[in-house]
Design a protein around this motif. Structure first.
Motif, PDB file in Angstrom:
ATOM      1  N   ASN A 106      -2.534   0.807  42.636  1.00 47.70           N
ATOM      2  CA  ASN A 106      -2.418   1.290  44.002  1.00 47.70           C
ATOM      3  C   ASN A 106      -2.375   2.811  44.047  1.00 47.70           C
ATOM      4  N   ILE A 107      -3.044   3.388  45.050  1.00 47.95           N
ATOM      5  CA  ILE A 107      -2.944   4.826  45.289  1.00 47.95           C
ATOM      6  C   ILE A 107      -1.711   5.052  46.159  1.00 47.95           C
ATOM      7  N   ILE A 108      -0.798   5.919  45.715  1.00 45.61           N
ATOM      8  CA  ILE A 108       0.412   6.164  46.494  1.00 45.61           C
ATOM      9  C   ILE A 108       0.429   7.552  47.134  1.00 45.61           C
ATOM     10  N   ALA A 109      -0.486   8.430  46.715  1.00 49.13           N
ATOM     11  CA  ALA A 109      -0.569   9.761  47.333  1.00 49.13           C
ATOM     12  C   ALA A 109      -1.924  10.386  47.035  1.00 49.13           C
ATOM     13  N   VAL A 110      -2.373  11.233  47.966  1.00 52.03           N
ATOM     14  CA  VAL A 110      -3.595  12.012  47.777  1.00 52.03           C
ATOM     15  C   VAL A 110      -3.221  13.485  47.942  1.00 52.03           C
ATOM     16  N   GLU A 111      -3.577  14.299  46.944  1.00 47.56           N
ATOM     17  CA  GLU A 111      -3.260  15.728  46.992  1.00 47.56           C
ATOM     18  C   GLU A 111      -4.555  16.525  47.116  1.00 47.56           C
ATOM     19  N   HIS A 112      -4.505  17.554  47.968  1.00 43.36           N
ATOM     20  CA  HIS A 112      -5.635  18.481  48.085  1.00 43.36           C
ATOM     21  C   HIS A 112      -5.060  19.865  48.344  1.00 43.36           C
ATOM     22  N   GLY A 113      -5.369  20.808  47.447  1.00 40.63           N
ATOM     23  CA  GLY A 113      -4.776  22.136  47.560  1.00 40.63           C
ATOM     24  C   GLY A 113      -3.274  22.032  47.364  1.00 40.63           C
ATOM     25  N   GLN A 114      -2.506  22.580  48.306  1.00 43.20           N
ATOM     26  CA  GLN A 114      -1.055  22.543  48.230  1.00 43.20           C
ATOM     27  C   GLN A 114      -0.463  21.399  49.044  1.00 43.20           C
ATOM     28  N   GLN A 115      -1.313  20.533  49.596  1.00 40.63           N
ATOM     29  CA  GLN A 115      -0.825  19.464  50.467  1.00 40.63           C
ATOM     30  C   GLN A 115      -0.840  18.111  49.760  1.00 40.63           C
ATOM     31  N   THR A 116       0.231  17.348  49.964  1.00 33.32           N
ATOM     32  CA  THR A 116       0.330  15.993  49.428  1.00 33.32           C
ATOM     33  C   THR A 116       0.472  15.029  50.595  1.00 33.32           C
ATOM     34  N   ASN A 117      -0.418  14.076  50.682  1.00 34.35           N
ATOM     35  CA  ASN A 117      -0.438  13.130  51.793  1.00 34.35           C
ATOM     36  C   ASN A 117      -0.117  11.723  51.303  1.00 34.35           C
ATOM     37  N   VAL A 118       0.989  11.160  51.794  1.00 35.80           N
ATOM     38  CA  VAL A 118       1.351   9.788  51.404  1.00 35.80           C
ATOM     39  C   VAL A 118       1.043   8.800  52.535  1.00 35.80           C
ATOM     40  N   GLU A 119       0.510   9.323  53.649  1.00 35.95           N
ATOM     41  CA  GLU A 119       0.179   8.456  54.783  1.00 35.95           C
ATOM     42  C   GLU A 119      -1.316   8.546  55.098  1.00 35.95           C
ATOM     43  N   PHE A 120      -2.121   8.558  54.043  1.00 34.00           N
ATOM     44  CA  PHE A 120      -3.564   8.692  54.199  1.00 34.00           C
ATOM     45  C   PHE A 120      -4.177   7.401  54.762  1.00 34.00           C
TER      46      PHE A 120
ATOM     47  N   ASP B 189      -9.688  16.971  44.953  1.00 38.10           N
ATOM     48  CA  ASP B 189      -8.621  16.000  45.235  1.00 38.10           C
ATOM     49  C   ASP B 189      -7.952  15.533  43.943  1.00 38.10           C
ATOM     50  N   THR B 190      -6.692  15.190  44.076  1.00 35.82           N
ATOM     51  CA  THR B 190      -5.952  14.535  42.993  1.00 35.82           C
ATOM     52  C   THR B 190      -5.269  13.321  43.597  1.00 35.82           C
ATOM     53  N   VAL B 191      -5.275  12.202  42.869  1.00 35.75           N
ATOM     54  CA  VAL B 191      -4.584  11.011  43.372  1.00 35.75           C
ATOM     55  C   VAL B 191      -3.426  10.653  42.455  1.00 35.75           C
ATOM     56  N   ALA B 192      -2.367  10.120  43.046  1.00 32.07           N
ATOM     57  CA  ALA B 192      -1.269   9.549  42.269  1.00 32.07           C
ATOM     58  C   ALA B 192      -1.394   8.045  42.392  1.00 32.07           C
ATOM     59  N   VAL B 193      -1.513   7.380  41.239  1.00 32.16           N
ATOM     60  CA  VAL B 193      -1.671   5.927  41.254  1.00 32.16           C
ATOM     61  C   VAL B 193      -0.528   5.280  40.483  1.00 32.16           C
ATOM     62  N   ILE B 194      -0.230   4.032  40.832  1.00 31.57           N
ATOM     63  CA  ILE B 194       0.803   3.276  40.132  1.00 31.57           C
ATOM     64  C   ILE B 194       0.220   1.941  39.695  1.00 31.57           C
TER      65      ILE B 194
ATOM     66  N   VAL C 113       3.349   5.810  36.853  1.00 35.62           N
ATOM     67  CA  VAL C 113       2.770   6.566  37.967  1.00 35.62           C
ATOM     68  C   VAL C 113       1.994   7.695  37.308  1.00 35.62           C
ATOM     69  N   ARG C 114       0.714   7.812  37.649  1.00 35.37           N
ATOM     70  CA  ARG C 114      -0.131   8.802  36.986  1.00 35.37           C
ATOM     71  C   ARG C 114      -0.926   9.611  38.002  1.00 35.37           C
ATOM     72  N   ARG C 115      -1.013  10.918  37.765  1.00 31.93           N
ATOM     73  CA  ARG C 115      -1.819  11.799  38.610  1.00 31.93           C
ATOM     74  C   ARG C 115      -3.184  12.002  37.951  1.00 31.93           C
ATOM     75  N   ILE C 116      -4.228  11.788  38.710  1.00 30.88           N
ATOM     76  CA  ILE C 116      -5.588  11.835  38.166  1.00 30.88           C
ATOM     77  C   ILE C 116      -6.481  12.693  39.053  1.00 30.88           C
ATOM     78  N   THR C 117      -7.249  13.567  38.427  1.00 31.11           N
ATOM     79  CA  THR C 117      -8.204  14.395  39.165  1.00 31.11           C
ATOM     80  C   THR C 117      -9.384  13.547  39.620  1.00 31.11           C
ATOM     81  N   VAL C 118      -9.734  13.654  40.885  1.00 27.77           N
ATOM     82  CA  VAL C 118     -10.854  12.884  41.431  1.00 27.77           C
ATOM     83  C   VAL C 118     -12.167  13.463  40.921  1.00 27.77           C
TER      84      VAL C 118
END
Length: 223
Positions: free
Chosen positions: A181-195, A205-210, A155-160
Motif C-alpha cells: 500500500n502507498i501511505i504517502a506521496v512526497e514532492h519537493g518539500q510537501q508530503t501528502n497522505v490524503e492523495f 515524486d517519492t512514495v512511502a509504501v508499506i 515502510v519504505r521510501r522509494i523514488t518514482v
C-alpha cells in the motif's frame, strides 16, 4: 526519595545514557512520551533534563535504587549498557524481576544477546542494525530509507521512476498487483497522505509504501 512517575503502559524507562540511550530519550520525549532516564554519570543525566522531568543519577544499579525512580511503573524499559556485559545482564535481571512488561536490552555480541534473551528481554544490536540499514541503502540506489516493523513488514521510501511515471495510483493498483500500500506521496518539500486515487506520478515524486519485504523488493525490481 525521587519524584516518581505514576504507572503507565505509555511510559518508558531508559537505563544508560550513552549515545544510544540519550538519542532514545530525546526521540521518545519528542513524541510526547513520559520517560524515566538513569545513569551514574551526572553530566549525562543533566544533559537530558531538558527532555524529561524524570532524569536521575544512580551510583549503584540495584532493585531498591530502580524502584525509587519508579522504573517498575514503565510499560517498556530499554537497557542501553551493551559494552559492560556483566552490568547489562544484572540490570536486565533486575528490571525483569520488577515485572516490567516489555524489556529491551542492547547487546554487544550474539553470545551476549543469547543470554539476554534467556532472561526474557528483547535484544537489539544497534551497530549491526545500522550496518544493515546502510547496506540496504547502498545496494539499492532507489531505496532512500526504510523502517522495519517486524514480521517481515517494512515502510519504505522509494523514488518514482520507470513504469510508474505518468501512471495514476488507481491504474497501478499496488494493493492488488503487489500486495503493498502507498501511505504517502512526497514532492519537493510537501508530503501528502490524503492523495487521490487519480493522482498521477511525475518526475521528482517519492512514495512511502508499506508491505512485506519480498513484495516491496519485487515491486522495486519491476518498476
Amino acid at each position: 526519595m525521587f519524584d516518581k512517575m505514576k504507572s503507565s503502559a505509555e511510559s518508558y524507562g531508559v537505563i544508560g545514557l550513552g549515545r544510544f540511550g540519550t538519542a532514545l530519550v530525546k526521540t521518545l520525549a519528542a513524541a510526547g512520551k513520559e520517560v524515566i532516564a538513569v545513569d551514574k554519570d551526572e553530566a549525562k543525566v543533566k544533559a537530558v533534563r531538558g527532555y524529561t522531568d524524570y532524569a536521575f543519577v544512580i551510583d549503584e544499579l540495584n532493585e531498591t535504587s530502580l524502584k525509587e525512580t519508579g522504573m517498575q511503573n514503565c510499560g517498556t524499559v530499554t537497557i542501553c549498557i551493551g559494552e559492560q556485559i556483566d552490568i547489562s545482564i544484572l540490570t536486565t535481571m533486575l528490571v525483569t524481576k520488577l515485572g516490567v512488561p516489555h524489556v529491551i536490552s542492547k547487546a554487544a555480541s550474539e553470545v551476549h544477546g543469547e543470554v539476554l534473551k534467556r532472561l526474557g528481554a528483547e535484544v537489539v544490536y544497534p551497530e549491526a542494525d545500522m550496518a544493515v540499514r546502510i547496506g540496504k541503502r547502498l545496494i539499492s540506489g532507489n531505496l532512500l530509507d526504510y523502517i522495519a516493523l517486524g514480521d517481515g513488514v517494512e515502510v519504505r521510501r522509494i523514488t518514482v521512476g520507470g513504469r510508474m511515471l505518468g501512471k495514476s495510483v488507481r491504474t497501478l493498483d499496488l494493493r492488488k498487483v503487489y500486495g503493498i500500500n502507498i501511505i504517502a506521496v512526497e514532492h519537493g518539500q510537501q508530503t501528502n497522505v490524503e492523495f487521490s486515487a487519480d493522482y498521477t506520478f511525475k518526475e521528482g515524486d517519492t512514495v512511502a509504501v508499506i508491505g512485506k519485504v519480498g513484495k516491496i523488493d519485487k515491486f522495486e525490481r519491476e518498476m
